[in-house]
Design a protein around this motif. Structure first.
Motif, PDB file in Angstrom:
ATOM      1  N   ALA A 151       0.840  -1.205   0.000  1.00  0.00           N
ATOM      2  CA  ALA A 151       0.000   0.000   0.000  1.00  0.00           C
ATOM      3  C   ALA A 151       0.873   1.252   0.000  1.00  0.00           C
ATOM      4  CB  ALA A 151      -0.928  -0.016   1.206  1.00  0.00           C
ATOM      5  N   MET A 152       1.904   1.267   0.833  1.00  0.00           N
ATOM      6  CA  MET A 152       2.783   2.428   0.914  1.00  0.00           C
ATOM      7  C   MET A 152       3.551   2.626  -0.382  1.00  0.00           C
ATOM      8  SD  MET A 152       6.058   3.135   3.407  1.00  0.00           S
ATOM      9  CE  MET A 152       5.131   3.366   4.912  1.00  0.00           C
ATOM     10  N   LEU A 153       4.167   1.562  -0.895  1.00  0.00           N
ATOM     11  CA  LEU A 153       4.974   1.707  -2.098  1.00  0.00           C
ATOM     12  C   LEU A 153       4.126   2.015  -3.318  1.00  0.00           C
ATOM     13  CD1 LEU A 153       7.145   0.683  -0.172  1.00  0.00           C
ATOM     14  CD2 LEU A 153       7.972  -0.794  -1.996  1.00  0.00           C
ATOM     15  N   GLY A 154       2.947   1.415  -3.367  1.00  0.00           N
ATOM     16  CA  GLY A 154       2.053   1.750  -4.471  1.00  0.00           C
ATOM     17  C   GLY A 154       1.658   3.210  -4.454  1.00  0.00           C
ATOM     18  N   HIS A 155       1.565   3.773  -3.257  1.00  0.00           N
ATOM     19  CA  HIS A 155       1.178   5.172  -3.111  1.00  0.00           C
ATOM     20  C   HIS A 155       2.315   6.133  -3.478  1.00  0.00           C
ATOM     21  CE1 HIS A 155      -1.137   8.518  -1.397  1.00  0.00           C
ATOM     22  NE2 HIS A 155      -0.004   8.917  -0.830  1.00  0.00           N
ATOM     23  N   VAL A 156       3.571   5.784  -3.110  1.00  0.00           N
ATOM     24  CA  VAL A 156       4.673   6.747  -3.234  1.00  0.00           C
ATOM     25  C   VAL A 156       5.601   6.461  -4.410  1.00  0.00           C
ATOM     26  CG1 VAL A 156       4.658   7.083  -0.729  1.00  0.00           C
ATOM     27  CG2 VAL A 156       6.284   5.469  -1.740  1.00  0.00           C
ATOM     28  N   LYS A 157       5.419   5.368  -5.116  1.00  0.00           N
ATOM     29  CA  LYS A 157       6.452   4.881  -6.034  1.00  0.00           C
ATOM     30  C   LYS A 157       6.869   5.876  -7.106  1.00  0.00           C
ATOM     31  CE  LYS A 157       3.199   2.586  -9.168  1.00  0.00           C
ATOM     32  NZ  LYS A 157       2.829   1.309  -9.821  1.00  0.00           N
TER      33      LYS A 157
END
Length: 691
Positions: A151-157
């Motif tokens: 969820a985090m990486l999908g958001h900030v990638k």
């Protein structure tokens, strides 16, 4: 036409994959950073913090690695507002960001719903509150860790501020040893041993009726009295860490851009500060999943500042990736009250990290926090968030890092001395310590090298290239396979110099004592045998052979009663009963030399033994004529020029003769001639780049 277009798309896709693989993530400028937690702030001051960071030359922050409960306050409910505002603000200010996966401290809802995520240790099940209290192999923990990471990486990638990702934080297995982990261990053992008979024989389990006659009867290792079984379980726990970090790295690799890196902030054994080899992590194995190795280094300061821990941590971390430059992801600015640096020490520390090959220096942390466990582990700013003498000194470091980046980033070092360490020997030795400590013995030799300005790498049993070193030092290799001991013999036979200490070669990789005369296979290269060992009482080295004086000539803790076969005696025991036995020997074997040290001596004797070995190997030069507190290190920068660092780890001013090629002192921009005297103030540093 459609088929042609599809073919072009496929070729373009393949080209993208090849191009992505061809891009090797690296750091191309000196990074000067802080860990930053907007979530902890008592009031909104992000703009003010960035203003002060810019003034200090801070060009990187690390965020998010400890805030799972903030980014996922309830299961499946995500809030990335703190991350977004910091990313956006830092990008606007031109400050890069490393994002940490937030998995080393679990949220309350996860523990309430899945109590088994808390590790069961030999002392019982962990309670909620401390960080790093979980079982990293627990399926519910893993499942939810994956969800929050994705969820985090999908958001900030796609955010342009991000240059790299840190996976987890100072990861270990945290002594997880509950029933579920024991079941995994049995499966691990079934793969290792083809039969229970083989297991029982290898581990000596007939003793005290510890024999296992059915896999279903395999007991918990908690409470075992068998060093072989206990050491294997510790090895299994280290494998859990290696697997966990590889699992996270593979996941992050799905999201990261080719130019972004993956790292981890390993830590070292702890003695109130960073001290030695980490017994709970196979650093070399775990680092294979990373693009760049990272380390946390904390050390004594004020009058106890020697730089040894900075150098040790750097040498270990640089060696993890075959000499590649590394990242210092945490070190102290103020830290504990006793660590507040004297004026000049923060600069000395900063350049000491670079001299070992670091390309990032990052303080934990920017701001001192106002609540909870680490309230008095202070950051660069004190609790009032105002400029202070430490912050003001940091500003000078940031300015110099920025100005000298092209000369100092990615320093490459070539050393001819290595220390061979072994996690297996460290773990096994703990079962039969007899007053000895693996890291204390290793440090006595490492510290001797450091104090005499002899550059050093670290190798472990998996390292294939011992032959590139003129001198290999092996401290207390208590447990080792025959194949490794044979490699050490071959290293000597081909021309290398081996310095080997007591309690080496004693047992095999299963911590089973060898039935041959000790030191087992190493007897060939070392030219000695023994069958008796004892704890010395009023024993010295006969005739003070190393000229260290009565107080330093004592033998302590452990002594082996050596009988030379082909070795020359360098020192023998002065004692009415043990005087006929050798204590320290030297043996010519093939084209090489093996020094065997059969007893625990003072550090003063160790320094003399190390100096003698370095001189015999032709490695003693002008730099080694300097002695602590004057420390020098060198390497080749990315402009292919030699860079020489000189440090004064003392409150008294000093000077050194510069013996190398003419160049420029980088901090002052002054020309330096060969044999010129360099003045070093209290806690001073000078850096010369050769022409």
């Amino acid at each position: 036409m459609a088929k042609y277009t599809l073919l072009l798309l496929l070729l373009f896709s393949q080209f993208q994959r090849v191009s992505a693989q061809a891009v090797k993530p690296r750091v191309n400028k000196l990074l000067y950073g802080v860990a930053y937690y907007d979530e902890y702030m008592p009031y909104d001051r992000l703009d003010k913090d960035i203003q002060m960071m810019k003034a200090a030359g801070i060009n990187l922050v690390r965020i998010a690695e400890s805030t799972w409960s903030t980014v996922e306050p309830q299961e499946g409910v995500f809030d990335f507002s703190h991350i977004d505002r910091v990313l956006n603000a830092m990008h606007k200010a031109g400050i890069s960001v490393i994002i940490g996966t937030p998995t080393y401290a679990v949220p309350t809802w996860l523990v309430r719903k899945y109590p088994a995520v808390l590790a069961i240790t030999p002392q019982g099940q962990n309670q909620y509150g401390p960080r790093q209290n979980m079982d990293i192999s627990n399926p519910d923990y893993r499942r939810h860790a994956e969800l929050v990471i994705r969820a985090m990486l999908g958001h900030v990638k796609n955010h342009p501020a991000i240059i790299g990702y840190q996976i987890d934080n100072e990861t270990k297995a945290y002594n997880t040893a509950g029933p579920a982990v024991q079941k995994q261990f049995v499966q691990y053992m079934q793969k290792k041993f083809p039969s229970l008979d083989a297991l029982n024989k290898a581990y000596g389990l007939d003793y005290w009726s510890n024999r296992i006659n059915s896999w279903e009867d395999f007991p918990s290792t908690v409470g075992t009295i068998n060093a072989s079984l206990g050491s294997e379980f510790a090895k299994f726990q280290r494998q859990l860490v290696t697997d966990f970090l590889a699992w996270q790295a593979a996941m992050v690799r799905e999201y990261k851009k080719p130019e972004q890196f993956i790292t981890q902030n390993f830590d070292l054994d702890w003695r109130g500060h960073s001290y030695g080899i980490q017994s709970e992590v196979d650093h070399f194995a775990a680092a294979k999943a990373l693009d760049i190795a990272g380390i946390d280094i904390y050390h004594p300061s004020q009058d106890q500042l020697t730089g040894t821990e900075i150098s040790l941590g750097g040498d270990i971390t640089r060696s993890m990736k075959g000499g590649q430059s590394y990242l210092v992801l945490e070190t102290e600015a103020q830290g504990f009250p006793q660590w507040v640096p004297y004026p000049g020490q923060l600069r000395l520390q900063a350049f000491s990290h670079l001299a070992s090959g670091a390309s990032l220096l990052e303080y934990w942390h920017w701001h001192s926090i106002h609540n909870s466990a680490e309230t008095y582990w202070k950051g660069l700013l004190s609790h009032d968030f105002e400029p202070n003498p430490v912050y003001n000194e940091a500003k000078t470091i940031g300015q110099d890092f920025n100005r000298l980046s092209t000369s100092l980033v990615n320093l490459q070092k070539t050393n001819k001395v290595a220390i061979l360490f072994s996690n297996e020997a460290l773990t096994a030795e703990k079962w039969f310590a007899n007053g000895l400590g693996y890291n204390e013995v290793l440090r006595s030799f490492y510290d001797a090298l450091y104090r005499q300005n002899v550059g050093c790498d670290f190798v472990d049993p998996s390292s294939p290239d011992l032959d590139k070193y003129s001198l290999v030092i092996v401290p207390m290799l208590y447990a080792a396979p025959t194949s490794l001991l044979e490699r050490l013999n071959q290293y000597v036979q081909k021309g290398g110099h081996l310095v080997c200490t007591y309690r080496s070669g004693f047992s095999d990789e299963n911590v089973k004592v060898r039935t041959t005369p000790q030191p087992g296979v190493l007897s060939a290269a070392c030219g000695v045998t023994y069958s008796l060992f004892t704890a010395p009482d009023k024993v010295t080295l006969k005739g003070d052979p190393y000229q260290v004086g009565q107080a330093n000539n004592q033998v302590s803790t452990w002594m082996e009663l050596l009988t030379p076969t082909t070795a020359k005696v360098l020192a023998s025991y002065d004692h009415p009963a043990w005087g006929k036995y050798a204590a320290i020997t030297e043996n010519t074997y093939g084209k090489g030399l093996a020094t065997y040290i059969g007893c625990r001596t003072s550090n003063a004797v160790v320094e003399k033994i190390v100096a003698d070995a370095v001189k015999k190997d032709g490695l003693w030069g002008a730099d080694q004529e300097l002695q602590f507190p004057l420390i020098t290190k060198a390497g080749v920068n990315q402009r292919k020029k030699m860079v020489h660092y000189y440090f004064n780890y003392s409150a008294a001013p000093s000077s050194v003769r510069y013996p190398h090629g003419a160049g420029k002192e980088l901090l002052s921009s002054q020309a330096v001639a060969k044999n010129q005297q360099l003045q070093l103030g209290p806690w001073g540093v000078q850096i010369v780049e050769e022409q």
